[in-house]
Write an enzyme that holds these catalytic residues in place. Structure first.
Site, mmCIF file in Angstrom:
data_model
loop_
_atom_site.group_PDB
_atom_site.id
_atom_site.type_symbol
_atom_site.label_atom_id
_atom_site.label_comp_id
_atom_site.label_asym_id
_atom_site.label_seq_id
_atom_site.Cartn_x
_atom_site.Cartn_y
_atom_site.Cartn_z
ATOM 1 C CG HIS A 193 54.951 -24.127 38.992
ATOM 2 N ND1 HIS A 193 55.612 -25.053 39.752
ATOM 3 C CD2 HIS A 193 55.068 -22.953 39.643
ATOM 4 C CE1 HIS A 193 56.107 -24.457 40.832
ATOM 5 N NE2 HIS A 193 55.780 -23.179 40.793
ATOM 6 C CB CYS A 216 57.542 -30.989 38.977
ATOM 7 S SG CYS A 216 58.401 -31.838 37.636
ATOM 8 C CG HIS A 217 56.715 -27.915 41.755
ATOM 9 N ND1 HIS A 217 57.337 -27.832 40.530
ATOM 10 C CD2 HIS A 217 57.697 -27.851 42.694
ATOM 11 C CE1 HIS A 217 58.652 -27.702 40.724
ATOM 12 N NE2 HIS A 217 58.892 -27.708 42.010
ATOM 13 N N GLY A 218 52.725 -30.684 41.735
ATOM 14 C CA GLY A 218 51.333 -30.980 42.050
ATOM 15 C C GLY A 218 50.272 -30.176 41.336
ATOM 16 N N PRO A 247 50.303 -24.876 41.848
ATOM 17 C CG PRO A 247 52.600 -25.343 41.833
ATOM 18 C CD PRO A 247 51.255 -25.975 42.073
#
Length: 197
Positions: free
Chosen positions: A137, A161-163, A176
């Protein structure tokens, strides 16, 4: 009646039969000068271009990391280690039979980036999963390789960081990240040594 008399011009050269003036071919002084000028320009261009191209080659410290050898003899089934290659983290994981079974049970067509575990490992070494430890990502380092780290709901890796969540074959399952963790070029030098790069 008067006869015309032929007078030879002393400044005019007689044509040479078969010479360059007659057939329009053959080297002339101007041709030689053109060839010499182009040759000197080519040598000059090479003298300028070679150092410019050479400075784009990788430095010695980068070449030293072009490939690394890792001893995998101490990685027990179910464990993973992190190492560095080309300034990037690499995860080496010894999958358990249960993790292999879990990865093989997932329908490949249902994946965002469809790859089977066999596509991501070497023949006969299906238990050894080697991937770059960089989330696809935004480049964070996922958790799951270290002892006690969060592996996410699919038992692989979890990017804090963003799952993004990866399964036991390091394939993206949720979040993501657009693609699976990257598998670098590697080869087995023996049963206990793997060369990355």
């Amino acid at each position: 009646m008067a006869t015309a008399e032929y007078v030879e011009d002393p400044n005019q050269r007689p044509p040479v039969i078969g010479g360059p003036e007659e057939d329009g071919q053959g080297p002339r002084r101007r041709d030689f000068l053109n060839i010499a000028a182009v040759s000197f320009a080519g040598v000059g261009a090479a003298a300028v271009v070679i150092p410019l191209v050479n400075q784009m080659n990788p430095s010695a410290d980068v070449l030293a990391l072009a490939s690394i050898e890792v001893d995998i003899s101490k990685i027990a089934p179910g464990q993973a280690i992190k190492t560095m290659w080309r300034k990037q983290p690499v995860f080496l994981r010894n999958l358990t039979p249960a993790e292999i079974k879990s990865a093989d049970a997932v329908p490949v067509a249902s994946l965002r980036d469809p790859q089977s575990l066999a596509d991501r490992t070497k023949p006969g070494k299906k238990n050894w999963l080697i991937t770059l430890g960089v989330c696809t990502h935004l480049g964070c380092v996922p958790l799951g390789a270290g002892e006690g780290e969060i592996k996410g709901e699919f038992g692989g890796y979890f990017c804090p960081c963003h799952g993004s969540v990866y399964d036991t074959a390091a394939r993206i399952r949720k979040g993501p990240a657009p693609t699976n963790l990257v598998v670098p070029e590697y080869s087995f030098k023996s049963d206990t040594v793997v060369q990355i790069g």
